[in-house]
Design an enzyme around this catalytic site. Structure first.
Site, mmCIF file in Angstrom:
data_model
loop_
_atom_site.group_PDB
_atom_site.id
_atom_site.type_symbol
_atom_site.label_atom_id
_atom_site.label_comp_id
_atom_site.label_asym_id
_atom_site.label_seq_id
_atom_site.Cartn_x
_atom_site.Cartn_y
_atom_site.Cartn_z
ATOM 1 N N ARG A 129 -10.309 -11.493 1.456
ATOM 2 C CA ARG A 129 -11.324 -12.291 0.888
ATOM 3 C C ARG A 129 -10.526 -13.784 0.893
ATOM 4 N NH1 ARG A 129 -11.448 -9.028 -4.740
ATOM 5 N NH2 ARG A 129 -11.361 -7.355 -2.991
ATOM 6 N N LYS B 42 0.882 -1.301 0.037
ATOM 7 C CA LYS B 42 -0.223 0.057 0.020
ATOM 8 C C LYS B 42 0.840 1.096 0.041
ATOM 9 C CE LYS B 42 -4.045 -1.863 2.499
ATOM 10 N NZ LYS B 42 -4.957 -1.647 1.330
#
Ligand code: BES
Ligand code: MN
Ligand code: ZN
Length: 497
Positions: free
Chosen positions: A349, A275
């Site tokens: 996920r 990130k």
């Protein structure tokens, strides 16, 4: 936390502060007009001078100098009378609690008014607002002046006694929401996966109906959870799969097991798909779903709600490094499906895929997961509504109703199979990340659905609601909100009926 509900005259209620709602156009409620006479009409003077108003967020404090048993009055604006709802009362009570924290207000009283809102709803909103509004996140400051905690809440007003039960329940749930906030606000160097498992053990210690088990790295791999294990492998901090079961003595429906799954990245650096630096600190809150699930089970057990629950919280870090999983890796999940990793930052996920499947295998009949899953839900909904997704309209409706009732707001989003094509992989059964951002929250939900097994499943994307970077009602300060604890308690209450 003590909650007293009294029907003595408001003038005789002993408290550090006695709050009440003032609507717009500014008008003192009938019960307050009686108090105004006892304080020599000072409230009316303040109204006439425009210093006391019903506008949202306005709080006017008035000392009583011995005229009333309460030390101060707090007039809290709730905005237009015609738009009055529980959110407005909750926000007003939170503002009063925040504003009186530094004056040492340990006992906060609230005068329930006959203002069109059902009394039970008003009582719950007031109690929640007081407890959520007083919360302080500055535990790590060495020279801080922490606000005084609320030790006692007193609800007064005509008919108050009828809603005593609701008021006490609200205090229990809000107390757990604040514990959830403590966990989410905790820095990632302190709150590792092992420490989160420690919190689950603390929760389980509170009730004989609760049992906790944790799986470590060896057991996670042995269980075939190749997706969860892959995300965890880049960190020196070991992962934990936390399994917290609640078995009340007399469940209303023995055939229903509510399966609650919470994403718990104690830190999400993005992995090798690193990130950007800006805002990366906020990724300490990427365990907001897991914390909410654990705290909610604590609340539900304390309330003794007769519904069976199996909570599953996969906890790990997502870090870059020599052991980190890579874009291009192909993983095998616990249900046997293969996943091509196209972006290591779409890690939530992956860990949920294995946790959902595990919860189903372990007997969950109705699944609900909470996850700080996508940045695009933040773009779509901001900080107030979570995105709600699901396969089964009845089950989604049930969760939606719990959200509406609780103040943890959610909006049902579409989940059409058409979006599934963005997860097609040339190499594996599915890929973890589409190559474009469009529809990304829906696509993430469709990914989860592949691993939720047979039976109702729903998903709350709480990326925008679990942690806020600026104040929003009823939270006077930035930081964790405890989103989900109130919603899950409301859901368990609905399933107990
Ligand atoms: N934890 C983040 C999502 C998030 C974003 C939570 C902002 C809270 C605030 C999640 O793991 C993530 O990185 N999602 C990616 C997915 C993308 C790579 C498909 C995102 O949303 O950018
Ligand atoms: Mn991520
Ligand atoms: Zn994440």
């Amino acid at each position: 936390m003590q909650v007293d509900v009294v029907e003595t005259a408001p003038r005789d209620v002993e408290a550090d502060v006695l709050g009440f709602a003032v609507p717009e156009p500014t008008e003192l409620p009938a019960a307050v007009q009686q108090l105004d006479e006892l304080v020599n009409g000072r409230l009316t003077h303040l109204v006439e001078d425009g210093e006391l108003t019903g506008s949202r967020g306005a709080v006017t404090l008035v000392h009583t100098i011995g005229e009333l048993a309460a030390h101060r009055l707090a007039a809290a604006g709730v905005g237009p009378a015609a738009e009055l709802d529980a959110d407005a009362v909750r926000a007003a009570a939170a503002s009063v609690a925040a504003k009186t924290g530094l004056t040492g207000g340990r006992t906060v009283a609230w005068l329930l008014a006959d203002d069109g809102l059902p009394l039970a709803e008003e009582a719950r909103a007031a109690v929640e607002g007081i407890l959520l509004g007083r919360y302080d996140a500055g535990r790590w400051k060495t020279n801080g002046m922490p606000p005084t905690p609320v030790e006692r809440i007193v609800l007064c007003g005509r008919g108050a006694k009828a809603v005593a039960e609701e008021a006490r329940e609200a205090a229990v749930v809000a107390g757990w929401a604040n514990r959830c906030r403590d966990i989410v606000n905790a820095p990632p160097n302190e709150l590792t996966p092992v420490r989160l498992a420690g919190f689950a053990e603390e929760v389980a210690g509170g009730s004989r109906a609760l049992t906790v088990e944790t799986l470590g790295p060896g057991e996670i791999e042995a269980a075939g959870m190749g997706a969860f294990a892959a995300v965890a492998q880049g960190s020196e901090n070991e992962p934990r799969l936390i399994r917290l079961a609640y078995e009340p003595e007399r469940p209303v429906r023995a055939d229903v097991v509510l399966g609650l799954v919470g994403k718990a990245l104690t830190f999400d650096a993005g992995g090798l798909s690193l990130k950007p630096a800006d805002g990366m600190d906020e990724m300490k809150s990427d365990m907001g779903g897991g914390a909410a699930v654990l705290a909610a089970v604590g609340a539900i057990a304390e309330l003794g709600l007769p519904v069976r629950i199996l909570a599953v919280v996969p906890a790990c870090e997502n870090m870059p490094g020599g052991h980190a999983y890579r874009p291009g890796d192909i993983l095998t999940a616990a249900n046997g499906k293969t996943i091509e990793v196209t972006n290591t930052d779409a890690e939530g996920r992956l860990i949920l895929a294995d946790a959902l499947w595990y919860a189903r295998e372990e007997g969950a009949t109705h699944l609900l997961d909470l996850a700080t899953l996508t940045g695009t839900i933040v773009v779509a909904m901001g900080d107030f509504y979570a995105g709600l997704f699901g396969s089964d309209p009845d089950w989604v409706g049930e969760v939606q109703a719990a959200a509406d009732a609780s103040g943890d707001h959610a909006w049902t989003m579409p989940l059409h199979r058409s979006y599934r094509r963005f997860l097609d992989s040339e190499f594996a059964d599915v890929k973890n990340c589409p190559d474009k951002k469009r529809g990304s929250s829906i696509i993430a939900a469709l990914f989860l659905q592949e691993f939720a097994g047979e039976g109702p499943w729903a998903h709350l994307d709480i990326a925008g609601t679990a942690y806020i970077d600026r104040a929003r009602d009823p939270f006077p300060r930035m930081g964790a909100t405890g989103y989900g604890v109130r919603l899950l308690a409301a859901l368990a209450r609905r399933l107990s009926a």
